[in-house]
Write a protein that holds these residues in place. Structure first.
Motif, short mmCIF file in Angstrom:
data_model
loop_
_atom_site.label_atom_id
_atom_site.label_comp_id
_atom_site.label_asym_id
_atom_site.label_seq_id
_atom_site.Cartn_x
_atom_site.Cartn_y
_atom_site.Cartn_z
N ASP A 44 1.00 -1.20 -0.21
CA ASP A 44 -0.07 0.05 -0.12
C ASP A 44 0.85 1.38 -0.08
O ASP A 44 1.94 1.29 0.86
CB ASP A 44 -0.88 -0.10 1.23
CG ASP A 44 -2.12 0.98 1.18
OD1 ASP A 44 -1.99 2.12 0.88
OD2 ASP A 44 -3.28 0.54 1.32
N HIS A 52 -12.78 -3.28 -3.69
CA HIS A 52 -13.03 -1.80 -4.29
C HIS A 52 -11.56 -1.89 -5.30
O HIS A 52 -10.51 -1.51 -4.78
CB HIS A 52 -13.14 -0.75 -3.78
CG HIS A 52 -12.87 0.55 -4.67
ND1 HIS A 52 -13.89 0.79 -5.44
CD2 HIS A 52 -12.00 1.43 -4.63
CE1 HIS A 52 -13.44 2.13 -6.22
NE2 HIS A 52 -12.25 2.56 -5.65
N TYR A 65 -7.17 1.82 -11.94
CA TYR A 65 -6.32 2.30 -13.04
C TYR A 65 -6.56 2.11 -14.66
O TYR A 65 -5.97 2.63 -15.46
CB TYR A 65 -4.75 2.10 -12.78
CG TYR A 65 -4.31 2.61 -11.52
CD1 TYR A 65 -4.26 4.05 -11.18
CD2 TYR A 65 -4.02 1.84 -10.49
CE1 TYR A 65 -3.78 4.33 -9.81
CE2 TYR A 65 -3.47 2.06 -9.23
CZ TYR A 65 -3.44 3.36 -8.81
OH TYR A 65 -3.04 4.00 -7.76
N ASP A 77 1.36 -1.90 -9.16
CA ASP A 77 1.28 -2.95 -8.50
C ASP A 77 1.45 -4.25 -9.62
O ASP A 77 2.09 -5.25 -9.11
CB ASP A 77 0.07 -3.26 -8.07
CG ASP A 77 -0.42 -2.21 -6.89
OD1 ASP A 77 -0.43 -2.67 -5.63
OD2 ASP A 77 -0.53 -1.03 -7.08
N1 LIG Z 1 -15.88 1.10 6.98
C1 LIG Z 1 -16.21 0.75 5.91
N2 LIG Z 1 -15.58 -0.22 5.34
C2 LIG Z 1 -15.86 -0.66 4.30
C3 LIG Z 1 -16.90 0.24 3.38
C4 LIG Z 1 -17.29 1.60 3.81
O1 LIG Z 1 -17.87 2.20 3.18
N3 LIG Z 1 -16.83 1.73 5.11
N4 LIG Z 1 -17.22 -0.41 2.08
C5 LIG Z 1 -17.18 -1.64 1.51
C6 LIG Z 1 -16.85 -1.79 0.18
S1 LIG Z 1 -18.36 -1.73 -0.82
C7 LIG Z 1 -15.76 -2.09 -0.39
S2 LIG Z 1 -15.76 -2.24 -2.14
C8 LIG Z 1 -14.46 -2.15 0.39
C9 LIG Z 1 -13.45 -1.43 -0.28
O2 LIG Z 1 -12.17 -1.98 0.45
P1 LIG Z 1 -10.93 -2.28 -0.18
O3 LIG Z 1 -11.04 -3.09 -1.24
O4 LIG Z 1 -9.94 -2.33 1.04
O5 LIG Z 1 -10.52 -0.77 -0.82
P2 LIG Z 1 -9.84 0.14 -1.81
O6 LIG Z 1 -10.57 1.48 -1.81
O7 LIG Z 1 -9.59 -0.74 -2.94
O8 LIG Z 1 -8.24 0.47 -1.04
C10 LIG Z 1 -8.06 1.34 -0.26
C11 LIG Z 1 -6.65 1.30 0.06
O9 LIG Z 1 -5.79 1.08 -1.28
C12 LIG Z 1 -4.78 1.81 -1.20
N5 LIG Z 1 -4.10 2.27 -2.59
C13 LIG Z 1 -4.14 3.38 -3.35
N6 LIG Z 1 -3.74 3.21 -4.49
C14 LIG Z 1 -3.03 2.10 -4.55
C15 LIG Z 1 -1.83 1.56 -5.29
O10 LIG Z 1 -1.73 2.00 -6.47
N7 LIG Z 1 -1.51 0.36 -5.15
C16 LIG Z 1 -1.99 -0.22 -3.96
N8 LIG Z 1 -1.33 -1.41 -3.55
N9 LIG Z 1 -2.87 0.34 -3.19
C17 LIG Z 1 -3.22 1.45 -3.21
C18 LIG Z 1 -4.97 2.98 -0.34
O11 LIG Z 1 -4.05 3.81 0.32
C19 LIG Z 1 -6.15 2.58 0.57
O12 LIG Z 1 -5.42 2.15 1.78
O13 LIG Z 1 -14.73 -1.67 1.85
C20 LIG Z 1 -15.77 -2.37 2.35
N10 LIG Z 1 -15.76 -2.12 3.59
#
Ligand SMILES: Nc1nc2c(c(=O)[nH]1)N[C@H]1C(S)=C(S)[C@@H](COP(=O)(O)OP(=O)(O)OC[C@H]3O[C@@H](n4cnc5c(=O)[nH]c(N)nc54)[C@H](O)[C@@H]3O)O[C@H]1N2
Ligand SMILES: Nc1nc2c(c(=O)[nH]1)N[C@H]1C(S)=C(S)[C@@H](COP(=O)(O)OP(=O)(O)OC[C@H]3O[C@@H](n4cnc5c(=O)[nH]c(N)nc54)[C@H](O)[C@@H]3O)O[C@H]1N2
Ligand code: SF4
Ligand code: SF4
Ligand code: SF4
Ligand code: SF4
Ligand code: SF4
Ligand SMILES: [Mo]
Lengths: 754, 313, 177
Positions: free
Chosen positions: A245, A342, A346, A266
């Motif tokens: 991250d 999520h 890119y 990545d």
């Molecule tokens: N509390 C809470 N929890 C949730 C949600 C919520 O609204 N609130 N929503 C839910 C839902 S529907 C979803 S889809 C998920 C999403 O949750 P995740 O799939 O974990 O989320 P992302 O938004 O993809 O990831 C965000 C992270 O990606 C990092 N990041 C940014 N750019 C890059 C990059 O280029 N490379 C890498 N390796 N990392 C990067 C950021 O620094 C951040 O730490 O969360 C779920 N959980």
């Protein structure tokens, strides 16, 4: 009839008298003399628990709503028997009562009207009136343009019934932002590889893993309950966590390895990991031999993808790349390279997800304990209804034939495209129903969304709160919250098949109604009553439950019921059992024949992505554990925990700009869009100097959200540049760049007040 | 870079980001309590030492102020309470470990005594005074008879009161600025000094004023000595106390404290008093006014600044 | 008997669930809280560490808040739990001033309130609400005198610290590091 849809702040209609100030009039200490009970915690024995499952996010944890003797909902507690939560809700679920008590809720149906002078406003209406207007518009649309010209956006449980209505009506255009803005690339990438997708809740066996690899998946901030609980259990059992991250996430802080990767690179790391695992002979040979297709091509493909090559792109030291690859291999097959959720970052996200899938295949983790388990769900029969009419057209007609063949769900952005008239399209979409999704905050490129909305004949929004999207509606229907209604049974897959019931713990507040009532009413008006042959939802649920050997009465008592698995195949590849994958070759396709056929790279390639121009920083966004998107920002319980977002800025950047911790700044993106509100700066070492970070879901522009209005800034309005995933149309949103404005910019919002 | 923040957005009124539970009421209460203690101490002291005649203003006139100061102080204290209807709970128990408790009890005793004291001199001060009721006249006669033992008790109580105004703060270990045993004697001395200043202001007797000014000069010197000691103690102590001291040594209270309290409130009036003793003419109200003002500011500064200081962890 | 809590900083994710659960369980008014989360960040990018702590009243063995209370409203009950009797409290604020952890607040009704270790639950053999809700299981509660209690077991094989030991309050929240 094309109206320019002015954004209306729901104001004149339905303002409850604010109870502010009354408290201070009381003599201090006086009320205690009178009524002591209000202040003391009610004992659980004195309260009645009603089963529910949480609707604050899509994890849907089952729980109990506790109601005291006066009928007040006091708390929501997790159901011990529910594998989604194991008796513990996350902060948002615990704070879910704030949705019920929110004084700013939608209180009555509202209809858009235009004054003689052209200004528009919302008029408070009765349900009959509002439903009649909607039915009339839907009927007209059906007759004049065909039912396929209707689209439904729906997110959340209640949407299932609305979908049923829309399918019965004859439209296939049912979409949610949870595909093209969320899981889509992952599902397509994994399906291309394993013939199956990851599902929700994810089939990740974090609980039993020995090595968990998180690539931008910020579990701990992403508060999906089961995953966070299992990650904690894995930590307790000594599992290694490797977090990739660019930001020092909470998960990174609990990890053995943190790889502070340069954003958008990545793919290079993933290819280098494959290189090490293949060329150091660390992969699971039997597994790869038995199950996979295209290993030799892959081996050739990653030949030059050395850690040294990746170092130049990712800034991760070759030695660390090797060490972490070996660490994964040592844990194999009990290793889990997490697919994320999520993943629309890119534009090459399906390919990145493919790379993750391939890595898992090399490590032999699919179908293995500590890797990916094989989930199962209870099959609940549908209440009998006539077959749905066959649609003659769909949203895909807006694109050249053959485009998006691999897309497994309807693209939300595709609906927008199909709504904007274009010469190649004989008919564009003309009516939208929006249920439980705040499109203004969840779709990128707001200009396009608004352009689509402006081309609609009508827009109906069913919501619980006066969220941004309601301001664009012709009719707003107030739904009651999940604590005040029945819904369909929860049947999501898990290790053990399980169902959960949601039932009301209190009467709907104000003049709000549950979705089942709303849809049934609309169906009656549209002549679709054959699809709704039940009197009320209790009858429907009881019928369904009896078919699976339970009953509504039983479920009211237990809330959650587990069923035995049909086969003992939770880890169906644990001992190299024979298995035919649902792919062209029947194998795990390291080399994707399907992608090749559609003209895409059969093996994932590294592509270079845009970098911020001078003086700009990459806009990175994510979750805060105590909020769900934009929906909880006005929830008083959660607002207490976090009432605005901040923009994370590295101290070096702050020094350069002479910005202080706690100072408010406006953000301007590469397209000149300036945030509507200023945002507080958090100067922190937890972020790189080439990007800034903010939590999604703040910066609401509707004053009716009295707590959330103007608090923090919205990342959504700054995500105007989108990189479309050519495979599945996902909207890559992380290549937007922002700079700081220290002075208040000129007001760039047009709003109509009523 | 080191960073510390509340993740859960804690923002409790009057506690975050800085403690500010005690507002103007408490310093005012401490000031008035100290002042009354000073007046009553000297009044009773000169009765006990049989100097009633030489010190008429100290013994008779100045004490008129004491009951008012005490009632006003109690009023301020009451205003500060957040659960006022339960005020009476103070007097259902005695808590030896709580300065607030024995302070309340001391006030409970010394306030009526101050009234009685004044009443017992009414006839001397206003020859035409009449109590109207026989029982009151009898009571007065009895008080006058036991005046010396009465004075002993009141002297003891006034010392307790004076010390209490300092101990109240220094009992709070949690606030590094207050966490020093010097605060007790310092507040006591300052209380006595403000009491004296009031008497000096009122007194029309040259000799009495001369004597009192001399004592006051000594008290101020003691006070200055204690203040220096206070800071030396802080600087030689733990990080949190060094930090507390820093508020006064370059920090936000530097000017208020050194200019208003130390220079204008102590050093300058002391110089004036010294000059006056040497025969220079100084307007009579100036030194006492400055001392009173300095004393008031001193208490405000200590209460405000003390609440800002905290343990680092 | 000596009730105590251990907080595992290696697991806490700072989600604030313990704070909301306390709010709903104990009717803590909006804008106030009995527990809260502190994040400390040290180091510089990319060598950063953070510590997340769920904090609340330490139920000090040597509790200055009890000592300074003029009415006895603040008192210690069986198991070392520090309690406030609302209708004995005059709202003088002395206990708030005396607490090195800023663990107390003045309730809008006038009395002083703070964490009770959920005595109403503990008396029934349940865990405090915050402990039972924590999704990472990083809160451990129980009787220190009982070697089999959750808290004793949590403390056995781990390093721990208490907050501001120099304040001399003998706090009973143990932070596992
Ligand atoms: N509390 C809470 N929890 C949730 C949600 C919520 O609204 N609130 N929503 C839910 C839902 S529907 C979803 S889809 C998920 C999403 O949750 P995740 O799939 O974990 O989320 P992302 O938004 O993809 O990831 C965000 C992270 O990606 C990092 N990041 C940014 N750019 C890059 C990059 O280029 N490379 C890498 N390796 N990392 C990067 C950021 O620094 C951040 O730490 O969360 C779920 N959980
Ligand atoms: N810029 C940006 N955009 C994003 C994301 C991001 O991180 N940044 N994340 C993306 C992801 S991963 C996803 S999954 C999507 C999520 O996008 P959405 O599903 O749109 O998420 P929310 O913002 O939570 O909107 C939910 C809406 O439903 C309403 N609602 C809540 N409960 C009920 C109910 O019981 N009944 C009805 N009728 N309405 C209800 C809420 O008031 C709110 O208006 O957003 C995507 N878009
Ligand atoms: S994870 Fe949290 S918000 Fe989501 S359903 Fe479960 S308790 Fe509710
Ligand atoms: S609930 Fe647990 S993980 Fe969340 S902040 Fe509290 S102690 Fe930490
Ligand atoms: S933490 Fe504060 S309130 Fe709690 S017992 Fe210790 S001193 Fe008293
Ligand atoms: S505020 Fe209440 S509990 Fe605190 S010291 Fe005063 S009387 Fe005692
Ligand atoms: S123990 Fe109970 S009162 Fe104390 S913080 Fe936890 S939930 Fe709140
Ligand atoms: Mo999502």
């Amino acid at each position: 009839m094309k109206t320019r849809r002015d954004f209306i702040k729901i104001s004149a209609a339905g303002t409850g008298a604010a109870a502010i100030g009354l408290h201070s009039l009381k003599l201090r200490g006086f009320s205690l003399l009178g009524d002591e009970n209000e202040q003391t915690p009610a004992s659980d024995e004195e309260m009645t628990p009603y089963p529910t499952y949480c609707e604050v996010c899509f994890w849907k944890c089952a729980g109990w709503t506790y109601v005291d003797k006066k009928g007040n909902i006091r708390k929501v507690i997790g159901n011990e028997n529910d594998p989604h939560c194991n008796g513990r809700l996350c902060p948002r679920g615990t704070g879910g009562i704030g949705m019920y008590y929110d004084e700013d809720r939608l209180k009555h149906p509202l209809i858009r009207e235009t004054k003689p002078d052209g200004t528009q406003y919302f008029r408070k209406a009765s349900w009959d009136e509002a439903l009649d207007v909607i039915a009339e518009k839907m009927d007209k649309l059906r007759k004049e343009h065909g039912p396929e010209c209707l689209a439904l956006f729906s997110h959340g449980t209640g949407g299932k019934l609305v979908s049923h209505l829309v399918k019965a009506y004859g439209s296939p255009n049912i979409s949610a932002p949870s595909f093209a803005q969320c899981r889509g690339p992952r599902e397509v990438g994994f399906t291309a590889t394993f013939g199956e997708d990851v599902m929700s809740p994810e089939r990740t066996d974090i609980r039993d893993t020995k090595c968990l690899v998180l690539i931008g998946s910020h579990i701990g901030e992403n508060m999906h309950n089961g995953q966070i609980q299992e990650m904690s259990a894995a930590l307790e059992n000594g599992a290694t966590i490797i977090t990739v991250d660019p930001r020092f996430s909470t998960a990174a802080s609990h990890s053995k390895y943190w790889l502070p990767i340069k954003p958008a690179t990545d793919m290079a790391l993933l290819l280098a990991w494959m290189h090490v695992i293949i060329y150091e002979n660390l992969y699971d040979k039997e597994y790869v031999e038995k199950y996979t297709f295209g290993f030799d091509e892959l081996k050739e493909h990653v030949k030059n993808k050395t850690p040294e090559w990746a170092y130049g792109l990712t800034t991760i030291e070759p030695e660390i790349i090797r060490r972490t690859a070996r660490e994964m291999a040592a844990a194999s097959p009990r290793v889990l390279v997490h697919p994320g959720r999520h993943v629309t970052w890119y534009g090459d996200d399906t390919q990145r997800s493919r790379a993750i899938a391939i890595l898992n295949a090399l490590l032999g983790s699919w179908g293995r304990r500590g890797g990916f388990y094989n989930p199962e769900s209870v099959h609940v029969p549908n209440y009998p209804h006539p077959p749905y009419p066959k649609p003659k057209r769909s949203w895909k007609d807006a694109y050249p034939p053959g485009k998006y063949k691999l897309v497994s769900e309807v693209l939300s952005t595709g609906i927008c495209d199909a709504t904007i008239p274009n010469p190649d399209l004989d008919c564009h979409l003309r009516g939208w129903i929006v249920y439980g999704t705040n499109l203004m905050a969840s779709l990128p490129d707001q200009k396009k969304t608004i352009a689509a909305i402006n081309n609609l004949d009508f827009l109906v929004v069913i919501d619980t709160m006066p969220m941004d999207i309601t301001g664009y509606a012709d009719v707003v229907l107030p739904e009651c919250t999940y604590l005040e209604r029945y819904d369909f049974l929860r049947t999501s897959p898990h290790r053990e098949p399980v169902i959960a019931l949601r039932m009301p713990a209190a009467k709907p507040k104000y003049d709000s109604k549950p979705n089942w009532w709303i849809t049934k009413q609309l169906a009656n008006r549209l002549g679709l009553q054959d699809y709704f042959q039940w009197e009320n939802i209790e009858e429907l649920l009881d019928w369904q439950l009896k078919k699976i050997g339970s009953s509504l009465d039983e479920m009211k008592r237990v809330g959650v019921k587990k069923y035995p698995r049909e086969y003992d195949d939770l880890y169906n590849l644990e001992n190299l059992e024979d298995f035919e994958f649902n792919t062209n070759t029947g194998k795990i396709e390291l080399y994707s024949t399907e992608l090749e056929m559609e003209g895409f790279d059969p093996l994932p390639n590294y592509t270079r992505h845009p970098e911020p121009p001078e003086g700009y920083y990459r806009l990175n966004y994510g979750r805060a554990p105590m909020h769900t998107f934009s929906r909880t920002s006005n929830n008083h319980n959660l607002w207490d925990l976090m009432n605005e977002n901040s923009v994370w800025v590295n101290p070096k950047v702050a020094d350069l700009w002479e910005i202080k911790n706690g100072q408010y700044v406006w953000l301007k993106n590469q397209d000149g869009i300036v945030s509507s509100f200023p945002i507080k700066v958090r100067v922190t070492e937890r972020i790189r100097w080439d990007s800034v970070y903010m939590v999604h879901g703040f910066g609401h522009t509707d004053k009716k959200l009295r707590r959330a209005y103007g608090r923090g800034a919205s990342d959504s309005e700054l995500v105007s540049k989108v990189y479309l995933d050519p495979v599945m149309g996902g909207t890559g949103m992380r290549s937007n760049f922002v700079t700081f404005l220290k002075e208040k910019p000129g007001n760039n919002r047009e709003e109509v007040e009523s | 870079m080191k960073e510390e923040l509340f993740v859960s957005g804690r923002n409790i009124p009057n506690i975050d980001p800085y403690l500010h539970v005690w507002h103007w009421q408490i310093p005012l209460y401490l000031f008035l309590g100290g002042l009354a203690a000073g007046i009553l101490f000297f009044a009773s002291y000169y009765v006990v030492t049989d100097k009633e005649k030489q010190m008429p203003y100290t013994v008779k006139w100045a004490p008129i102020i004491a009951p008012f100061a005490l009632v006003l102080g109690l009023g301020a204290l009451f205003l500060d309470l957040k659960h006022q209807l339960y005020f009476w709970r103070l007097y259902t128990t005695v808590r030896i470990t709580s300065p607030m408790s024995w302070g309340a009890w001391t006030l409970m005793l010394i306030t009526p005594m101050s009234f009685i004291w004044v009443a017992s001199y009414m006839k001397e001060m206003f020859p035409n005074w009449d109590w109207k009721f026989e029982i009151l006249n009898k009571f007065e006669a009895w008080i006058i008879k036991v005046r010396v033992p009465f004075a002993w008790i009141m002297m003891a109580l006034s010392i307790i009161l004076g010390v209490y105004t300092g101990i109240l703060l220094s009992a709070f270990n949690a606030r590094p600025l207050w966490n020093t045993s010097i605060l007790g004697p310092l507040f006591l001395t300052s209380g006595l000094s403000t009491g004296l200043a009031t008497i000096i202001w009122i007194s029309k007797d040259k000799n009495e004023r001369k004597l009192l000014s001399r004592i006051d000069l000594i008290l101020i010197l003691v006070e200055l000595f204690l203040i220096i000691h206070l800071f030396m103690g802080f600087l030689a102590s733990s990080a949190v106390q060094t930090e507390a001291a820093a508020l006064f040594l370059g920090g936000e209270f530097t000017v208020t404290f050194w200019v208003f309290v130390v220079i204008l409130g102590l050093a300058f009036p002391a110089t004036l008093e010294a000059l006056e003793l040497r025969g220079y003419h100084v307007p009579a109200w100036v030194p006492p006014f400055l001392i009173l003002f300095g004393g008031l500011v001193f208490r405000f500064v200590m209460v405000e600044a003390g609440q800002i200081t905290r343990f680092l962890y | 008997m000596r009730y105590a809590m251990a907080i595992d900083t290696a697991k806490c994710v700072g989600c604030g669930d313990c704070v909301v659960a306390c709010q709903t369980e104990n009717n803590v008014p909006h804008g106030y809280c009995r527990d809260w989360i502190v994040e400390t960040v040290s180091g510089s990018y990319p060598n950063v560490q953070i510590e997340l702590r769920s904090e609340r009243c330490n139920h000090c063995d040597n509790a200055p808040c009890v000592r300074c209370c003029p009415t006895g409203a603040s008192h210690i009950v069986e198991g070392g739990i520090v309690m406030v009797t609302h209708n004995e409290c005059i709202g003088c604020g002395a206990c708030i001033e005396s607490c090195p952890y800023d663990a107390r607040y003045s309730h809008p009704e006038g009395y002083v309130d703070k964490c009770t270790f959920c005595k109403h639950r503990v008396d029934k053999g349940q865990n405090p609400a915050c402990v039972d809700v924590c999704p990472t299981h990083c809160l451990h509660f129980g009787d220190l005198d009982d070697p089999n209690s959750d808290v004793s077991k949590a403390l056995k094989n781990r390093n721990w610290k208490v907050l501001a030991p120099e304040a001399g309050t003998k706090p009973q929240l143990y932070f596992l590091i």
